[in-house]
Scaffold this motif. Structure first.
Motif, PDB file in Angstrom:
ATOM      1  N   LEU A  25       0.823  -1.204   0.000  1.00  0.00           N
ATOM      2  CA  LEU A  25       0.000   0.000   0.000  1.00  0.00           C
ATOM      3  C   LEU A  25       0.863   1.262   0.000  1.00  0.00           C
ATOM      4  O   LEU A  25       0.543   2.258  -0.676  1.00  0.00           O
ATOM      5  CB  LEU A  25      -0.942  -0.010   1.206  1.00  0.00           C
ATOM      6  CG  LEU A  25      -2.104  -1.010   1.160  1.00  0.00           C
ATOM      7  CD1 LEU A  25      -2.895  -0.959   2.459  1.00  0.00           C
ATOM      8  CD2 LEU A  25      -3.012  -0.709  -0.034  1.00  0.00           C
ATOM      9  N   SER A  26       1.959   1.223   0.751  1.00  0.00           N
ATOM     10  CA  SER A  26       2.860   2.393   0.748  1.00  0.00           C
ATOM     11  C   SER A  26       3.464   2.615  -0.629  1.00  0.00           C
ATOM     12  O   SER A  26       3.522   3.751  -1.129  1.00  0.00           O
ATOM     13  CB  SER A  26       3.972   2.194   1.779  1.00  0.00           C
ATOM     14  OG  SER A  26       3.407   2.039   3.075  1.00  0.00           O
ATOM     15  N   ALA A  28       2.194   1.589  -3.512  1.00  0.00           N
ATOM     16  CA  ALA A  28       1.125   2.013  -4.419  1.00  0.00           C
ATOM     17  C   ALA A  28       0.788   3.479  -4.217  1.00  0.00           C
ATOM     18  O   ALA A  28       0.558   4.232  -5.188  1.00  0.00           O
ATOM     19  CB  ALA A  28      -0.113   1.136  -4.198  1.00  0.00           C
ATOM     20  N   GLY A  29       0.751   3.941  -2.987  1.00  0.00           N
ATOM     21  CA  GLY A  29       0.477   5.355  -2.728  1.00  0.00           C
ATOM     22  C   GLY A  29       1.557   6.252  -3.286  1.00  0.00           C
ATOM     23  O   GLY A  29       1.271   7.316  -3.869  1.00  0.00           O
ATOM     24  N   LEU A  30       2.834   5.837  -3.118  1.00  0.00           N
ATOM     25  CA  LEU A  30       3.927   6.638  -3.650  1.00  0.00           C
ATOM     26  C   LEU A  30       3.859   6.739  -5.175  1.00  0.00           C
ATOM     27  O   LEU A  30       4.023   7.815  -5.764  1.00  0.00           O
ATOM     28  CB  LEU A  30       5.261   6.042  -3.205  1.00  0.00           C
ATOM     29  CG  LEU A  30       6.525   6.754  -3.694  1.00  0.00           C
ATOM     30  CD1 LEU A  30       6.558   8.188  -3.184  1.00  0.00           C
ATOM     31  CD2 LEU A  30       7.769   5.991  -3.235  1.00  0.00           C
ATOM     32  N   ALA A  32       1.182   6.349  -7.032  1.00  0.00           N
ATOM     33  CA  ALA A  32      -0.005   7.122  -7.408  1.00  0.00           C
ATOM     34  C   ALA A  32       0.259   8.609  -7.328  1.00  0.00           C
ATOM     35  O   ALA A  32      -0.128   9.392  -8.223  1.00  0.00           O
ATOM     36  CB  ALA A  32      -1.177   6.734  -6.499  1.00  0.00           C
ATOM     37  N   ILE A  33       0.946   9.060  -6.299  1.00  0.00           N
ATOM     38  CA  ILE A  33       1.262  10.486  -6.171  1.00  0.00           C
ATOM     39  C   ILE A  33       2.204  10.925  -7.290  1.00  0.00           C
ATOM     40  O   ILE A  33       2.023  11.993  -7.917  1.00  0.00           O
ATOM     41  CB  ILE A  33       1.886  10.766  -4.793  1.00  0.00           C
ATOM     42  CG1 ILE A  33       0.852  10.515  -3.684  1.00  0.00           C
ATOM     43  CG2 ILE A  33       2.412  12.191  -4.708  1.00  0.00           C
ATOM     44  CD1 ILE A  33       1.426  10.607  -2.278  1.00  0.00           C
ATOM     45  N   THR A  34       3.223  10.088  -7.575  1.00  0.00           N
ATOM     46  CA  THR A  34       4.171  10.428  -8.642  1.00  0.00           C
ATOM     47  C   THR A  34       3.469  10.523  -9.994  1.00  0.00           C
ATOM     48  O   THR A  34       3.683  11.471 -10.781  1.00  0.00           O
ATOM     49  CB  THR A  34       5.285   9.382  -8.695  1.00  0.00           C
ATOM     50  OG1 THR A  34       5.902   9.287  -7.415  1.00  0.00           O
ATOM     51  CG2 THR A  34       6.321   9.738  -9.746  1.00  0.00           C
ATOM     52  N   SER A  88       5.146   2.178 -13.969  1.00  0.00           N
ATOM     53  CA  SER A  88       4.526   2.173 -12.639  1.00  0.00           C
ATOM     54  C   SER A  88       3.933   0.807 -12.314  1.00  0.00           C
ATOM     55  O   SER A  88       4.048   0.308 -11.177  1.00  0.00           O
ATOM     56  CB  SER A  88       3.437   3.255 -12.588  1.00  0.00           C
ATOM     57  OG  SER A  88       3.984   4.543 -12.817  1.00  0.00           O
ATOM     58  N   LEU A  92       5.144  -1.539  -9.405  1.00  0.00           N
ATOM     59  CA  LEU A  92       4.211  -1.987  -8.376  1.00  0.00           C
ATOM     60  C   LEU A  92       4.275  -3.504  -8.214  1.00  0.00           C
ATOM     61  O   LEU A  92       4.229  -4.018  -7.085  1.00  0.00           O
ATOM     62  CB  LEU A  92       2.793  -1.540  -8.752  1.00  0.00           C
ATOM     63  CG  LEU A  92       1.715  -1.806  -7.702  1.00  0.00           C
ATOM     64  CD1 LEU A  92       2.026  -1.057  -6.405  1.00  0.00           C
ATOM     65  CD2 LEU A  92       0.345  -1.389  -8.230  1.00  0.00           C
TER      66      LEU A  92
END
Length: 389
Positions: A25-26, A28-30, A32-34, A88, A92
Motif C-alpha cells: 500500500l505504501s 502504491a500510494g507513492l 499514485a502520487i508520482t 509504474s 508496483l
C-alpha cells in the motif's frame, strides 16, 4: 505436533500478509502520487494553445509546420504517459514481490523468540522440571512471557517434588503401624486355649485387609521410585526372561482359572538396560494384570520382539469387551474398572500406572488397546540394549 506447526505457519502467513500489505500500500500510494503529478503537468502542456501574433496572418506553410510539431509533441507526450504507466505497473508488481519477501522475513524475525520458547518448553518434561528457558534480551513482552513460564516451571517443580516426597515418606511411615498391627494380631491368635470362631473370622478379615494395604503401599513406593527417575544399578535384562519368571510365579493362579498361555514368541534378543528391580516389577504387574483380570477358561499370549533400536513386550488377553476410553483410563493411578467388567474386585488400581511410570523412566512407552473381540493388548516399548557378545 502437527497441529502446532499448522498454527505456527498460519500466524506467520497472517503476519506476512499484514506486513506485505502495508509495504504494498505504501508503494502504491507513492506511485499514485508520482503519476498524478507527472500526468497533471502533461495535461496542462497539452491544453495550452499555440501563441500566434494576432496582428499578422499566419502563413500556410508555417501553420502546417506548427501543426505537425504539435502532433509530434502530442504523440511524444502520449508515449511518455504510456511508458510511465507501464513502468509504474512493473514497479508496483516488483514492489509487491519485495513486500511479500520482506513481510515474511520480518514475520520470521518477530516469531523467532516465540519459536525458541516453544521448543524449549516442549523439551521440558515432568522429569526435567529443573530446566529453565532463561531467555536473554531486553525487558519486553517476549521476555516477560519467558520469565512467567520459568516461574510456572519453578512452582511445578516444587509441587512435584513435594508430592513425591509425601508419597515416599507416607508409605515408609505407614509400614511401621501396619507391622505392629500384624504382629499384635498374630500374638493374639497364638495364645494358648481355644480361639472363638468369630475371633478367627475377624482375624482372617484383618489379615486380608492388612495384605491389601501392604500391597497398596508397595505400589505407591514403586510408583514414587519410578517417577523419581533416579535409576541406579543399571543392568541388561531380557524381557522374555522376566515374562517367563512372572508366569512361573503365577502358575497356580493360571491353573486355577484354566487359562491357556502362549509364550512361544519370547525372543531372547529382546533386551533392554535399566534398573533390574523396577523392570521386574513392571513385567510382573503386566503379567499379574493379565492373569487376575481374565475370564475363566481364557487365554494369554505373550511375545517379546526387537526391531531396530526398540525392544517390545506385548501381552494380549481374553476378556469382556472394553471401549478404548476405558482402556486408556487403566494407565492412570487408582483407576479400576468395575468388578463385573474385569472379573475381579482385587487390586488398588496402581498396576498399570506403575508400568507406565517405569517405562517412561527408562525412555519407553506403554500402549493399551482394547481388542474388538474382547480383552486387552498391553504393549511396552523400551530402548533396545542389543544382544551381548
Amino acid at each position: 505436533m502437527r497441529t502446532w506447526r499448522r498454527r505456527r505457519h498460519t500466524v506467520r502467513v497472517r503476519l506476512t500478509a499484514l506486513y506485505g500489505g502495508m509495504f504494498l500500500l505504501s508503494a502504491a500510494g507513492l506511485l499514485a502520487i508520482t503519476n498524478a503529478v507527472g500526468l497533471s503537468g502533461t495535461r496542462v502542456s497539452q491544453s495550452a494553445p499555440a501563441a500566434t501574433p494576432p496582428e499578422e496572418p499566419m502563413m500556410p506553410a508555417a501553420a502546417r509546420q506548427i501543426a505537425s510539431l504539435q502532433a509530434q509533441l502530442a504523440e511524444s507526450q502520449a508515449a511518455y504517459t504510456n511508458r510511465l504507466l507501464i513502468a509504474s505497473a512493473v514497479a508496483l508488481a516488483v514492489m509487491g514481490l519485495v513486500a511479500i519477501v520482506q513481510g515474511r522475513v520480518v514475520a520470521g524475525r518477530v516469531l523467532r523468540p516465540l519459536r525458541t520458547i516453544t521448543a524449549a518448553t516442549r523439551r521440558i518434561t515432568a522429569d526435567s522440571l529443573h530446566e529453565r528457558l532463561a531467555v536473554p534480551g531486553p525487558d519486553d513482552e517476549v521476555k516477560d512471557l519467558a520469565d512467567t513460564i520459568d516461574d510456572l516451571l519453578e512452582r511445578l517443580e516444587a509441587s512435584f517434588s513435594a508430592q513425591r516426597r509425601f508419597v515416599a515418606d507416607a508409605s515408609h511411615e505407614l509400614r511401621t503401624p501396619l507391622a505392629t498391627m500384624r504382629a499384635s494380631l498374630d500374638v493374639a491368635m497364638a495364645k494358648p486355649g481355644p480361639v472363638p470362631a468369630q475371633t478367627a473370622v475377624l482375624a482372617g478379615r484383618l489379615r486380608t485387609e492388612l495384605d491389601q494395604v501392604d500391597r497398596l503401599l508397595e505400589g505407591l513406593l514403586s510408583l514414587a521410585r519410578a517417577q523419581h527417575a533416579s535409576l541406579t544399578g543399571r543392568t541388561t535384562l531380557a524381557l522374555g526372561d522376566l515374562a517367563a519368571e512372572a508366569l512361573d510365579a503365577r502358575a497356580a493362579a493360571i491353573t486355577a482359572k484354566g487359562l491357556t498361555v502362549e509364550s512361544a514368541g519370547l525372543a531372547a534378543a529382546a533386551r533392554t538396560r535399566g534398573n533390574g528391580t523396577l523392570l521386574a516389577r513392571m513385567v510382573d504387574n503386566v503379567v499379574d494384570n493379565a492373569v487376575v483380570h481374565n475370564q475363566d477358561g481364557g487365554w494369554i499370549r505373550l511375545s517379546a520382539t526387537t526391531g531396530g533400536a526398540t525392544a517390545e513386550l506385548v501381552v494380549e488377553t481374553s476378556g469382556p469387551v472394553l471401549s478404548q476410553e476405558q482402556a486408556d483410563r487403566l494407565a492412570m493411578p487408582f483407576q479400576r474398572l468395575a468388578a463385573d467388567r474385569t472379573g475381579s474386585g482385587d487390586g488398588s488400581g496402581l498396576g498399570l500406572s506403575i508400568v507406565a511410570a517405569v517405562a517412561a523412566a527408562h525412555g519407553g512407552t506403554l500402549r493399551l488397546r482394547a481388542r474388538p473381540e474382547g480383552g486387552l493388548t498391553v504393549a511396552i516399548a523400551l530402548p533396545s540394549a542389543g544382544v551381548p557378545a
